[in-house]
Design a protein around this motif. Sequence first.
Motif, PDB file in Angstrom:
ATOM      1  N   ILE A   1     -28.666   7.256   5.377  1.00  0.00           N
ATOM      2  CA  ILE A   1     -27.798   6.902   4.530  1.00  0.00           C
ATOM      3  C   ILE A   1     -27.128   8.769   4.406  1.00  0.00           C
ATOM      4  CG2 ILE A   1     -26.955   7.505   1.683  1.00  0.00           C
ATOM      5  CD1 ILE A   1     -28.477   4.871   2.143  1.00  0.00           C
ATOM      6  N   HIS A   2     -28.671  10.174   4.458  1.00  0.00           N
ATOM      7  CA  HIS A   2     -27.883  11.469   4.425  1.00  0.00           C
ATOM      8  C   HIS A   2     -27.965  12.084   5.661  1.00  0.00           C
ATOM      9  CE1 HIS A   2     -28.875  15.571   2.932  1.00  0.00           C
ATOM     10  NE2 HIS A   2     -30.197  15.702   4.575  1.00  0.00           N
ATOM     11  N   ASN A   3     -28.174  11.515   6.744  1.00  0.00           N
ATOM     12  CA  ASN A   3     -27.848  12.272   7.746  1.00  0.00           C
ATOM     13  C   ASN A   3     -26.508  11.391   8.477  1.00  0.00           C
ATOM     14  OD1 ASN A   3     -29.651  13.850   8.148  1.00  0.00           O
ATOM     15  ND2 ASN A   3     -31.446  11.760   8.633  1.00  0.00           N
ATOM     16  N   THR A   4     -25.788  10.238   8.095  1.00  0.00           N
ATOM     17  CA  THR A   4     -24.895   9.314   9.033  1.00  0.00           C
ATOM     18  C   THR A   4     -24.059   9.268   7.424  1.00  0.00           C
ATOM     19  OG1 THR A   4     -25.860   7.692   8.283  1.00  0.00           O
ATOM     20  CG2 THR A   4     -26.206   8.560  10.481  1.00  0.00           C
ATOM     21  N   GLY A   5     -23.838   9.178   6.224  1.00  0.00           N
ATOM     22  CA  GLY A   5     -22.857   8.967   5.337  1.00  0.00           C
ATOM     23  C   GLY A   5     -23.249   7.892   5.019  1.00  0.00           C
ATOM     24  N   GLN A   6     -23.674   7.148   5.396  1.00  0.00           N
ATOM     25  CA  GLN A   6     -23.807   5.423   4.717  1.00  0.00           C
ATOM     26  C   GLN A   6     -24.972   5.250   5.847  1.00  0.00           C
ATOM     27  OE1 GLN A   6     -19.738   4.048   5.437  1.00  0.00           O
ATOM     28  NE2 GLN A   6     -20.157   3.223   7.625  1.00  0.00           N
ATOM     29  N   ALA A   7     -25.042   3.457   4.532  1.00  0.00           N
ATOM     30  CA  ALA A   7     -26.032   2.729   5.499  1.00  0.00           C
ATOM     31  C   ALA A   7     -26.015   1.422   5.196  1.00  0.00           C
ATOM     32  CB  ALA A   7     -27.217   3.153   5.947  1.00  0.00           C
ATOM     33  N   ILE A   8     -25.887   0.115   6.435  1.00  0.00           N
ATOM     34  CA  ILE A   8     -26.067  -1.169   6.122  1.00  0.00           C
ATOM     35  C   ILE A   8     -27.292  -1.145   5.512  1.00  0.00           C
ATOM     36  CG2 ILE A   8     -25.525  -3.508   6.944  1.00  0.00           C
ATOM     37  CD1 ILE A   8     -23.192  -2.448   8.702  1.00  0.00           C
ATOM     38  N   VAL A   9     -27.258  -1.310   4.120  1.00  0.00           N
ATOM     39  CA  VAL A   9     -28.181  -1.588   3.853  1.00  0.00           C
ATOM     40  C   VAL A   9     -29.084  -3.953   3.693  1.00  0.00           C
ATOM     41  CG1 VAL A   9     -28.724   0.399   2.384  1.00  0.00           C
ATOM     42  CG2 VAL A   9     -27.816  -1.517   1.378  1.00  0.00           C
ATOM     43  N   TRP A  10     -28.441  -4.067   3.625  1.00  0.00           N
ATOM     44  CA  TRP A  10     -28.145  -5.794   3.759  1.00  0.00           C
ATOM     45  C   TRP A  10     -27.131  -6.300   3.917  1.00  0.00           C
ATOM     46  CZ3 TRP A  10     -26.162  -9.742   1.852  1.00  0.00           C
ATOM     47  CH2 TRP A  10     -26.973 -11.190   1.601  1.00  0.00           C
ATOM     48  N   ALA A  11     -26.827  -7.933   4.739  1.00  0.00           N
ATOM     49  CA  ALA A  11     -25.915  -8.791   5.719  1.00  0.00           C
ATOM     50  C   ALA A  11     -26.399 -10.080   4.733  1.00  0.00           C
ATOM     51  CB  ALA A  11     -25.609  -7.895   6.838  1.00  0.00           C
ATOM     52  N   GLY A  12     -25.446 -10.177   4.935  1.00  0.00           N
ATOM     53  CA  GLY A  12     -25.468 -12.373   4.912  1.00  0.00           C
ATOM     54  C   GLY A  12     -24.358 -12.891   3.784  1.00  0.00           C
ATOM     55  N   VAL A  13     -24.499 -13.948   3.418  1.00  0.00           N
ATOM     56  CA  VAL A  13     -23.187 -14.446   2.983  1.00  0.00           C
ATOM     57  C   VAL A  13     -23.298 -13.427   1.335  1.00  0.00           C
ATOM     58  CG1 VAL A  13     -24.374 -16.935   3.206  1.00  0.00           C
ATOM     59  CG2 VAL A  13     -25.216 -15.770   1.083  1.00  0.00           C
ATOM     60  N   LEU A  14     -21.797 -13.858   0.568  1.00  0.00           N
ATOM     61  CA  LEU A  14     -20.993 -13.261  -0.136  1.00  0.00           C
ATOM     62  C   LEU A  14     -21.396 -13.130  -1.341  1.00  0.00           C
ATOM     63  CD1 LEU A  14     -18.174 -11.186  -1.100  1.00  0.00           C
ATOM     64  CD2 LEU A  14     -17.401 -13.894  -1.393  1.00  0.00           C
ATOM     65  N   GLU A  15     -21.864 -14.583  -2.103  1.00  0.00           N
ATOM     66  CA  GLU A  15     -22.951 -14.885  -3.526  1.00  0.00           C
ATOM     67  C   GLU A  15     -23.438 -13.682  -3.112  1.00  0.00           C
ATOM     68  OE1 GLU A  15     -24.829 -17.523  -5.657  1.00  0.00           O
ATOM     69  OE2 GLU A  15     -22.768 -18.606  -5.248  1.00  0.00           O
TER      70      GLU A  15
END
Length: 98
Positions: free
Chosen positions: A62-76
Motif C-alpha cells: 500500500i505504501h509503495n504503490t498507493g493501494q492494495a486489494i486486501v480481499w476479493a469475493g462475494v459482495l456481502e
Amino acid sequence: MESGGATVELPRVGDPGVGQGGAWRVIVLNDNHNTFDGVASALSSVVPGVTLEQGYAIADKIHNTGQAIVWAGVLEQAELYWEQLKEAGLTMAPLEQG
C-alpha cells in the motif's frame, strides 16, 4: 456510440448479486495518518487468513504503490470487511467489481 473514457455498463444476466461470487474487491489506499503497525494490525484482525506478518507485507505494498486489494469475493462479505477496515481507521477505496 463512444464517449471518451466513460464506463460501459454491461447488461446484467440474472438478478443482482447472482453470479457475482469472487467479483468484489476490498481496496485499502495509502494515506498520511496510518502507521504500518496500525494497517498490519487492522488487516490481520479483520481479513480472514491474513497474519500480522502478511499484514505488514500488504502495508508495504500500500505504501509503495498507493493501494492494495486486501480481499476479493462475494459482495456481502466484501461490504462487511470494507466497513470493519474503515471503522479501524483505514482509508478505503469504494468497493470495486471486477
